[in-house]
Design an enzyme around this catalytic site. Sequence first.
Site, mmCIF file in Angstrom:
data_model
loop_
_atom_site.group_PDB
_atom_site.id
_atom_site.type_symbol
_atom_site.label_atom_id
_atom_site.label_comp_id
_atom_site.label_asym_id
_atom_site.label_seq_id
_atom_site.Cartn_x
_atom_site.Cartn_y
_atom_site.Cartn_z
ATOM 1 N N HIS A 66 23.642 6.870 40.314
ATOM 2 C CA HIS A 66 22.604 7.813 39.912
ATOM 3 C C HIS A 66 23.252 9.040 39.296
ATOM 4 O O HIS A 66 24.093 9.694 39.930
ATOM 5 C CB HIS A 66 21.733 8.181 41.110
ATOM 6 C CG HIS A 66 20.932 7.008 41.599
ATOM 7 N ND1 HIS A 66 20.752 6.706 42.929
ATOM 8 C CD2 HIS A 66 20.277 6.041 40.890
ATOM 9 C CE1 HIS A 66 20.001 5.606 43.018
ATOM 10 N NE2 HIS A 66 19.718 5.186 41.804
ATOM 11 N N ALA A 67 22.855 9.324 38.067
ATOM 12 C CA ALA A 67 23.563 10.295 37.235
ATOM 13 C C ALA A 67 23.713 11.672 37.893
ATOM 14 O O ALA A 67 24.774 12.276 37.867
ATOM 15 C CB ALA A 67 22.824 10.426 35.908
ATOM 16 N N ARG A 68 22.635 12.140 38.491
ATOM 17 C CA ARG A 68 22.622 13.525 38.984
ATOM 18 C C ARG A 68 23.411 13.721 40.274
ATOM 19 O O ARG A 68 23.600 14.860 40.713
ATOM 20 C CB ARG A 68 21.178 13.932 39.239
ATOM 21 C CG ARG A 68 20.466 13.086 40.297
ATOM 22 C CD ARG A 68 18.966 13.319 40.259
ATOM 23 N NE ARG A 68 18.246 12.412 41.150
ATOM 24 C CZ ARG A 68 16.927 12.223 41.071
ATOM 25 N NH1 ARG A 68 16.218 12.863 40.173
ATOM 26 N NH2 ARG A 68 16.325 11.393 41.907
ATOM 27 N N GLU A 69 23.883 12.641 40.893
ATOM 28 C CA GLU A 69 24.491 12.753 42.218
ATOM 29 C C GLU A 69 25.979 13.082 42.114
ATOM 30 O O GLU A 69 26.865 12.342 42.560
ATOM 31 C CB GLU A 69 24.199 11.471 43.013
ATOM 32 C CG GLU A 69 22.682 11.299 43.200
ATOM 33 C CD GLU A 69 22.249 9.958 43.773
ATOM 34 O OE1 GLU A 69 23.108 9.207 44.268
ATOM 35 O OE2 GLU A 69 21.040 9.662 43.729
ATOM 36 N N ASN A 137 20.182 1.190 40.610
ATOM 37 C CA ASN A 137 20.162 0.732 42.006
ATOM 38 C C ASN A 137 18.886 -0.041 42.353
ATOM 39 O O ASN A 137 18.564 -0.218 43.527
ATOM 40 C CB ASN A 137 20.351 1.902 42.973
ATOM 41 C CG ASN A 137 21.142 1.497 44.204
ATOM 42 O OD1 ASN A 137 21.966 0.582 44.139
ATOM 43 N ND2 ASN A 137 20.889 2.155 45.329
ATOM 44 N N ARG A 138 18.199 -0.521 41.333
ATOM 45 C CA ARG A 138 17.106 -1.491 41.497
ATOM 46 C C ARG A 138 17.351 -2.712 40.614
ATOM 47 O O ARG A 138 16.515 -3.589 40.530
ATOM 48 C CB ARG A 138 15.761 -0.877 41.082
ATOM 49 C CG ARG A 138 15.377 0.376 41.834
ATOM 50 C CD ARG A 138 15.039 0.116 43.298
ATOM 51 N NE ARG A 138 14.656 1.367 43.939
ATOM 52 C CZ ARG A 138 15.533 2.228 44.478
ATOM 53 N NH1 ARG A 138 16.829 1.948 44.477
ATOM 54 N NH2 ARG A 138 15.116 3.358 45.027
ATOM 55 N N TYR A 190 20.773 12.403 48.265
ATOM 56 C CA TYR A 190 21.222 13.167 49.398
ATOM 57 C C TYR A 190 20.410 12.819 50.630
ATOM 58 O O TYR A 190 19.421 12.082 50.526
ATOM 59 C CB TYR A 190 21.093 14.681 49.085
ATOM 60 C CG TYR A 190 19.666 15.165 48.986
ATOM 61 C CD1 TYR A 190 18.960 15.045 47.794
ATOM 62 C CD2 TYR A 190 19.004 15.722 50.104
ATOM 63 C CE1 TYR A 190 17.655 15.491 47.690
ATOM 64 C CE2 TYR A 190 17.681 16.158 49.990
ATOM 65 C CZ TYR A 190 17.029 16.036 48.788
ATOM 66 O OH TYR A 190 15.717 16.463 48.695
ATOM 67 N N TYR A 240 13.689 4.017 53.144
ATOM 68 C CA TYR A 240 12.550 3.255 52.613
ATOM 69 C C TYR A 240 13.080 1.911 52.159
ATOM 70 O O TYR A 240 14.289 1.724 52.060
ATOM 71 C CB TYR A 240 11.889 3.989 51.433
ATOM 72 C CG TYR A 240 12.848 4.635 50.443
ATOM 73 C CD1 TYR A 240 13.729 3.867 49.673
ATOM 74 C CD2 TYR A 240 12.894 6.019 50.276
ATOM 75 C CE1 TYR A 240 14.606 4.449 48.767
ATOM 76 C CE2 TYR A 240 13.774 6.623 49.376
ATOM 77 C CZ TYR A 240 14.621 5.827 48.615
ATOM 78 O OH TYR A 240 15.497 6.404 47.738
ATOM 79 N N GLU A 263 24.488 8.572 51.982
ATOM 80 C CA GLU A 263 23.753 9.666 51.344
ATOM 81 C C GLU A 263 24.376 10.966 51.852
ATOM 82 O O GLU A 263 24.166 11.362 52.998
ATOM 83 C CB GLU A 263 22.264 9.619 51.705
ATOM 84 C CG GLU A 263 21.552 8.340 51.292
ATOM 85 C CD GLU A 263 21.159 8.312 49.805
ATOM 86 O OE1 GLU A 263 21.506 9.248 49.048
ATOM 87 O OE2 GLU A 263 20.502 7.328 49.412
HETATM 88 O O1 0X9 Z 1 17.000 4.805 46.467
HETATM 89 C C1 0X9 Z 1 18.217 4.582 46.366
HETATM 90 O O2 0X9 Z 1 18.697 3.888 45.484
HETATM 91 C C2 0X9 Z 1 19.159 5.229 47.375
HETATM 92 N N1 0X9 Z 1 18.749 6.589 47.639
HETATM 93 S S1 0X9 Z 1 18.914 7.742 46.469
HETATM 94 O O3 0X9 Z 1 18.221 8.950 46.927
HETATM 95 N N2 0X9 Z 1 20.443 8.131 46.289
HETATM 96 O O4 0X9 Z 1 18.389 7.222 45.243
HETATM 97 C C3 0X9 Z 1 19.127 4.443 48.667
HETATM 98 C C4 0X9 Z 1 19.497 2.999 48.572
HETATM 99 C C5 0X9 Z 1 19.577 2.341 49.916
HETATM 100 N N3 0X9 Z 1 19.814 0.932 49.858
HETATM 101 C C6 0X9 Z 1 18.816 0.016 49.791
HETATM 102 N N4 0X9 Z 1 17.563 0.339 49.902
HETATM 103 N N5 0X9 Z 1 19.183 -1.239 49.634
HETATM 104 ZN ZN ZN Z 2 21.413 7.643 44.572
#
Ligand code: 0X9
Ligand code: ZN
Length: 301
Positions: A66-69, A137-138, A190, A240, A263
């Site tokens: 994630h770019a902003r992290e 990350n999806r 975070y 979540y 995180e």
């Molecule tokens: O949503 C995400 O991709 C991650 N949180 S973030 O705030 N950095 O975007 C959490 C991902 C946790 N892993 C899974 N849900 N598989």
């Molecule tokens: Zn992230």
Amino acid sequence: EPNFRLYWSYNEIENFLQRLANEYPDLVKKDVIGQSIEHRNIHGVRVSRNAEFGKNPIIFIDAGTHAREWAGIHSALYFLHQLVENSTVTNELLDKVDYVFVPVVNPDGYAYSFTEDRLWRKNRRYVNYTCQGIDLNRNYAYMWRYRENSCAGTGYPGAYALSEPETQAMAAYMQSFKYNFKLYLSTHTYGSLVLWPFGFEFIYVKNHKEHHLMGEKFRDAIYEATGTLYRVGNSADILYTANGASDDFALAYANANFAYTLELPGGGSAGFDYPQSMIYDLVRETFIGYRQFGLHIKERF
Ligand code: 0X9
Ligand code: ZN
């Protein structure tokens, strides 16, 4: 001496990685694992004392999905720096463990967050005239899930699993270490959370008890050092559910024994925009936690 009181541009990060490879050729091997949508190189770095990489248990650490992290990226870079350039650290952590780093999975997004939009998260894929960016990350292939007409800033999974060059590069690179892949750490911000799989659904990984214990060791080491308190738990339970993330992929499709999403603590006005004035303290704190994982894996395998 690299300056960890500042945030580095993508160019500066690339120069740092190249310098490590040049100055420590026996210890550090740099790979270009692929190219982003905008044709930036995505870099992988392997660190091993052994001529044959991966004879030791492998720990794979990434950041910058994630770019902003930015705080996650710099924490991974600082750990890499310590491993390679601080020999008092090297000794205990490198004698029985090999490390792989991908400090910036999403270089286009990172560059964009640097110059255009501090809170940009996704990659820079042009989808259509109203939509830009896939949430990387999806986009991983394990339990990837289609979502119609969604171009949200968070969660847009793309048209199909591994549709993006960044996730393709990561998936192939992770799978190339299958033969000895012990621990995957995906560094995000975070929330001060240590998340263990699975994250796509309320389903616990088989060795969840051991995941939890190792996570608690990370938590305790940091708490003792700085007083920062992380929460440890299953991704779906304490954050979540989210399909197509890298941690589930590492476990299910790249044969990792353990996988976590870290995180790191939040800061700034939006949580993700951690202030530069605090980054040096944070990277040193995160180091304590990464180190704990290294020591654990060294004893465990
Ligand atoms: O949503 C995400 O991709 C991650 N949180 S973030 O705030 N950095 O975007 C959490 C991902 C946790 N892993 C899974 N849900 N598989
Ligand atoms: Zn992230």
